[in-house]
Design a protein around this motif. Structure first.
Motif, mmCIF file in Angstrom:
data_model
loop_
_atom_site.group_PDB
_atom_site.id
_atom_site.type_symbol
_atom_site.label_atom_id
_atom_site.label_comp_id
_atom_site.label_asym_id
_atom_site.label_seq_id
_atom_site.Cartn_x
_atom_site.Cartn_y
_atom_site.Cartn_z
ATOM 1 N N LYS A 40 0.834 -1.218 0.000
ATOM 2 C CA LYS A 40 0.000 0.000 0.000
ATOM 3 C C LYS A 40 0.863 1.260 0.000
ATOM 4 O O LYS A 40 0.428 2.317 -0.445
ATOM 5 N N TYR A 43 2.075 3.679 -3.134
ATOM 6 C CA TYR A 43 1.267 4.755 -3.718
ATOM 7 C C TYR A 43 1.376 6.060 -2.945
ATOM 8 O O TYR A 43 0.466 6.428 -2.204
ATOM 9 N N PHE A 51 1.934 4.465 -11.539
ATOM 10 C CA PHE A 51 0.975 3.386 -11.815
ATOM 11 C C PHE A 51 0.111 3.741 -13.036
ATOM 12 O O PHE A 51 -0.149 2.896 -13.897
ATOM 13 N N CYS A 55 -0.269 1.575 -16.685
ATOM 14 C CA CYS A 55 -1.511 1.186 -17.380
ATOM 15 C C CYS A 55 -1.447 1.465 -18.885
ATOM 16 O O CYS A 55 -2.218 0.893 -19.660
ATOM 17 N N GLU A 66 -9.690 -5.143 -19.017
ATOM 18 C CA GLU A 66 -10.806 -4.883 -18.090
ATOM 19 C C GLU A 66 -11.687 -3.749 -18.624
ATOM 20 O O GLU A 66 -12.918 -3.814 -18.546
ATOM 21 N N LYS A 97 -12.055 4.047 -14.856
ATOM 22 C CA LYS A 97 -12.994 2.960 -15.190
ATOM 23 C C LYS A 97 -14.394 3.219 -14.649
ATOM 24 O O LYS A 97 -15.386 2.815 -15.255
ATOM 25 N N PRO A 166 -11.937 -2.439 -9.089
ATOM 26 C CA PRO A 166 -11.335 -2.871 -10.356
ATOM 27 C C PRO A 166 -9.815 -3.009 -10.250
ATOM 28 O O PRO A 166 -9.236 -2.909 -9.165
ATOM 29 N N GLY A 167 -9.185 -3.256 -11.391
ATOM 30 C CA GLY A 167 -7.719 -3.202 -11.472
ATOM 31 C C GLY A 167 -7.038 -4.457 -10.970
ATOM 32 O O GLY A 167 -5.817 -4.483 -10.847
#
Ligand SMILES: C[S@@+](CC[C@H](N)C(=O)[O-])C[C@H]1O[C@@H](n2cnc3c(N)ncnc32)[C@H](O)[C@@H]1O
Length: 326
Positions: A40, A43, A51, A55, A66, A97, A166-167
């Motif tokens: 964690k 980030y 990040f 993507c 996705e 998303k 998601p992700g």
């Protein structure tokens, strides 16, 4: 909403982990016989931007796959969630998303993005409020593995609660942790809530390893950024050129592991604490577990959810599950 007044997010509910929690997590992880750091903490603001850049990499199939599934099935998902839903997003990141769902939903009541990365969350929430002028956005900065409450927003009424996760972020948990997380989310969201969760599927090792070790070196920079953050926030003395990123496939546990490999024997300080490294010794920074469709359905059942729908892409790379909290 009056068209002349710009929509803004509600006041941030701020449960950001303290510097002390970061320090304790780092000291504990680096003191373990097999060194590790909590993922964690990858980030901070720079980590979140890195990040987002991951993507965009051609090797990183999860995001585009996705997104394709969500685009194709947004209307099915909207039907499943129903009108006037209170929508919570766990690990909301750049908030891209969720737009696919918000566009398809029937009059959503409120959107609550939950993320540990405070500045990134604020920016993403402001962008969402601008682009959805009639939607209330209530950001929550929190570690979703710790206890926190969802705020009630004055004037907002809703017919049901749903969550979006998601992700393949759920893959960062071990199987036991994933069950615990889903169980906790069920209690937070309430019986009857729907959870839409993105789950990466087991596939060939080369595709997996490339996705977590892109040729442009963006994932490597993302992983090494954790050492940079320790240097900046905790008085660390990591020399980033003395570590390299490595992505390993662990067949037994069906997961990609990210490691930082010490390139030589060395001693590193964090504040006044000293940590010795052997040449080749690693810090394990992240797991990304991969599931079969049946394997994830069993996990969800163990956490108290019925699987009501599953969508995949034509190559069975990725899956999106609709779960109902029992
Ligand atoms: C893999 S990224 C996914 C981002 C985005 N949802 C997507 O699908 O592209 C994981 C996100 O979860 C957040 N995150 C990771 N661990 C967290 C934790 N323990 N509590 C809250 N947010 C966390 C990160 O800041 C990041 O935005």
């Amino acid at each position: 909403m009056n068209g002349s007044i710009e929509n803004r997010p509600e006041k941030l509910q701020d449960f950001e982990p303290s510097l002390g929690e970061f320090r304790d997590g780092v000291i504990e992880g680096l003191s373990a016989p097999a060194k590790t750091l909590p993922c964690k903490f990858l980030y901070d603001d720079r980590g979140s931007h890195l990040f987002d850049a991951i993507c965009e990499q051609p090797e990183y199939y999860p995001t585009r796959t996705e997104t394709g599934i969500l685009t194709r099935h947004a209307r099915d998902i909207a039907r499943t969630l129903g009108p006037e839903v209170r929508l919570v997003e766990f690990g909301s990141g750049a908030g891209i998303k969720i737009r696919l769902l918000l566009q398809a939903l029937d009059n959503p009541a409120v959107c609550l993005p939950v993320d540990i990365s405070r500045e990134h969350l604020l920016a993403a929430s402001a962008a969402l409020a601008r682009d959805f002028p009639d939607l209330r956005i209530a950001p929550v900065c929190a570690d979703y593995t710790a206890h926190f409450e969802l705020p009630e927003i004055p004037g907002v009424t809703y017919r049901s609660t749903a969550a979006f996760f998601p992700g393949s972020t759920i893959g960062n948990f071990t199987r036991t942790e994933a069950v615990e997380f889903l169980d906790g989310a069920r209690k937070l969201l309430g019986q009857g809530a729907t959870m839409i969760v993105g789950v990466d599927l087991i596939k060939n090792e080369d595709t997996l390893r490339a996705a977590y070790d892109d040729a442009a070196g963006v994932t490597a920079a993302f992983n090494l950024n954790l050492l940079r953050r320790i240097n900046r926030d905790l008085g660390g003395s990591f020399d980033l050129s003395r570590f390299r990123h490595e992505a390993r496939w662990n067949t037994e546990l069906s997961r990609i592991e990210m490691h930082l490999v010490s390139l030589r024997e060395q001693e590193v300080l964090v504040g006044r604490r000293s940590f010795p490294f052997r040449a080749g010794e690693t810090i394990h920074t992240e797991n990304s577990h991969k599931y079969s469709l049946g394997g994830f359905r069993d996990l969800a059942a163990e956490a108290g959810y019925e699987t009501i729908d599953v969508w995949t892409d034509e190559n069975q790379l990725f899956s999106v599950h609709a779960l109902r909290a029992q």
